[in-house]
Design a protein around this motif. Sequence first.
Motif, PDB file in Angstrom:
ATOM      1  N   PHE A  85       0.841  -1.199   0.000  1.00 28.57           N
ATOM      2  CA  PHE A  85       0.000   0.000   0.000  1.00 28.57           C
ATOM      3  C   PHE A  85       0.874   1.246   0.000  1.00 28.57           C
ATOM      4  O   PHE A  85       0.626   2.204  -0.741  1.00 28.57           O
ATOM      5  N   ARG A  86       1.911   1.194   0.820  1.00 24.28           N
ATOM      6  CA  ARG A  86       2.836   2.325   0.881  1.00 24.28           C
ATOM      7  C   ARG A  86       3.427   2.596  -0.506  1.00 24.28           C
ATOM      8  O   ARG A  86       3.487   3.731  -0.962  1.00 24.28           O
ATOM      9  N   ARG A  89       0.852   4.036  -3.010  1.00 27.31           N
ATOM     10  CA  ARG A  89       0.514   5.412  -2.618  1.00 27.31           C
ATOM     11  C   ARG A  89       1.635   6.364  -3.015  1.00 27.31           C
ATOM     12  O   ARG A  89       1.388   7.429  -3.581  1.00 27.31           O
ATOM     13  N   GLN A  90       2.854   5.972  -2.699  1.00 28.10           N
ATOM     14  CA  GLN A  90       3.982   6.870  -2.954  1.00 28.10           C
ATOM     15  C   GLN A  90       4.255   7.023  -4.445  1.00 28.10           C
ATOM     16  O   GLN A  90       4.848   7.999  -4.868  1.00 28.10           O
ATOM     17  N   ALA A  91       3.786   6.050  -5.227  1.00 28.40           N
ATOM     18  CA  ALA A  91       3.884   6.164  -6.691  1.00 28.40           C
ATOM     19  C   ALA A  91       2.686   6.920  -7.270  1.00 28.40           C
ATOM     20  O   ALA A  91       2.635   7.173  -8.479  1.00 28.40           O
ATOM     21  N   GLY A  92       1.724   7.270  -6.424  1.00 32.26           N
ATOM     22  CA  GLY A  92       0.509   7.921  -6.920  1.00 32.26           C
ATOM     23  C   GLY A  92      -0.296   7.010  -7.821  1.00 32.26           C
ATOM     24  O   GLY A  92      -1.026   7.464  -8.704  1.00 32.26           O
ATOM     25  N   VAL A  96      -7.466   7.751  -3.877  1.00 29.89           N
ATOM     26  CA  VAL A  96      -7.910   7.459  -2.515  1.00 29.89           C
ATOM     27  C   VAL A  96      -9.005   8.429  -2.075  1.00 29.89           C
ATOM     28  O   VAL A  96      -9.097   9.551  -2.577  1.00 29.89           O
ATOM     29  N   GLU A  98      -9.711   9.336   1.808  1.00 29.75           N
ATOM     30  CA  GLU A  98      -9.285   9.030   3.173  1.00 29.75           C
ATOM     31  C   GLU A  98     -10.215   9.706   4.166  1.00 29.75           C
ATOM     32  O   GLU A  98     -10.408  10.914   4.122  1.00 29.75           O
TER      33      GLU A  98
END
Lengths: 288, 251
Positions: A85-86, A89-92, A96, A98
């Motif tokens: 998930f990290r 997310r960090q790659a876009g 999301v 949230e």
Amino acid sequence: MSDKTMTEDDVVRRLRSGMTIGIGGWGSRRKPMSLVRAILRSDLTDLTIVSYGGPDVGLLCAAGKVKKVIFGFVSLDSIALDPHFRAVRQAGAVEVAEYDEGMLQWGLYAAGIRMPFLPTRAGLGSDVMTVNPDMRTVSDPYGDEVFAAMPALNLDAALVHMNRADMHGNAQFLGPDLYFDDLFCMAAEDAYVSCEEIVPTKALTADAHPSTLRIARLLVSGVVEAPKGAHFTSCVPNYERDESFQREYAAAARDPQQWKAFVGEYLSGSEADYQRAVALRDSQAVSA
Amino acid sequence: MAPATRAEVCVIACAEAYRGNGEVIASAFGTIPAIGVRLARHTFEQDLVISDGEAHGVRGTWAVGGPAEGEIEAWMPFSAIFNLVWNGKRHIMMIPTQLDVYGNSNISAIGDHAAPKVQLLGVRGAPGNSVYHPTSYWVPAHSTRVFVPRVDMVSGVGNDNATKAGPAATKHHDLRHVVTNLAVLDYADSGRLRLVSVHPGVSVDDVVAATGFELEIPESVPQTRLPSVEELQLIRDVIDPKGLRNKEVSA
């Protein structure tokens, strides 16, 4: 009364790409992992996942099944963050939405009782309001406060894992916490329950209080008998989280080569193959 | 008996954050706050309700890092906790990754939210906790990386943002204390963080240097209170016999 028993693959055949799917459990606890693994084997894609997230979210994201995640957190509990998930997310690489975890509950409840939204103070003043630009507020018709209007999280399908069920879909939790599995089922067009064991209806209350029967058949479209189906997450009292397997998962997820090997060993075959590979791993650990 | 360590002073400061709270759920993240709430309940704040971290309220005083040992007094699954959060009968101590001068905290993500530089846990319950019931923070490593001029994602709501959001956000908004490995802070009437006390061996200048914005600093800043002999025995022999506190804050 109808027999709603089916297999994991039967459930997946009823799902479609682009659907919004809610997944019950909490973090790395009582996740319907055999159903998640069935989705991994399928050609489903562009899913929107609503979850108190754990490895369900990580695995589906890593496999490219997910367009959007609606979440309040994604955690493996004893390991704070899911590396997959990290990474996405960090790659876009995923969209999301949230929310505060109580707002998530409220959104599921709104969907379950067929309201377009429910008011709450949670979210006000936080960036939940700014990262979700569609989020609206609502005025108190009796006073002068203005609340966050948490939109209903209407689900096309819900997937939950319980300790026991009967073939008609009456499902029972025997662990310490139901989490929000009842709300996931209420919020969904179709809810599918996997369970450790399908038993005759009268066996459900032979040794447990009726208050453990928290998901009634009228909310359930299909029941899957899936012993160890929540592995490697916990399904107390049947089993605890498999911490060593979870560590192996998290370590493999941090390295593309290791992840390829992990997928080859555990996720490239059927659910029976998965369970065999886990059993083999356990027996090797015992003999080592 | 050996004199109190920094970790033990931090335990006392966390315990003191719960003084006078009465019958609320004392939720504490981190080892030192967990020791602090158990110490508070065992000594001066006996009505506190403490969860086993699973689904039960449990009485008694047991060691950190192991299973809860005591009488179960309530079933508290997440749905019950969520209800009690919104009901207000809870005081939480959270660990922020970032915290700003008005007490806005971030536990969600560092950088642009659409593609963060670092994905953290997510906002979890912080937006709700901070507008529904008393909220404190524990910072095990006080530094300019944590105490930043502006947080990247407001997870827990600070005093300025609560005010901006209006009466529905301020009605139950109640930021209490920030305990760090260097000092204890609270909030001035301006809503800005204020230095309350420094731990033994720490100067006001040390705190200023480790904080990435201007703190409210009173003319005289006392030292954080030291644990009593009874409290030290309780910490060392009963609540944290394995010394897990020293892994969070070293001497």
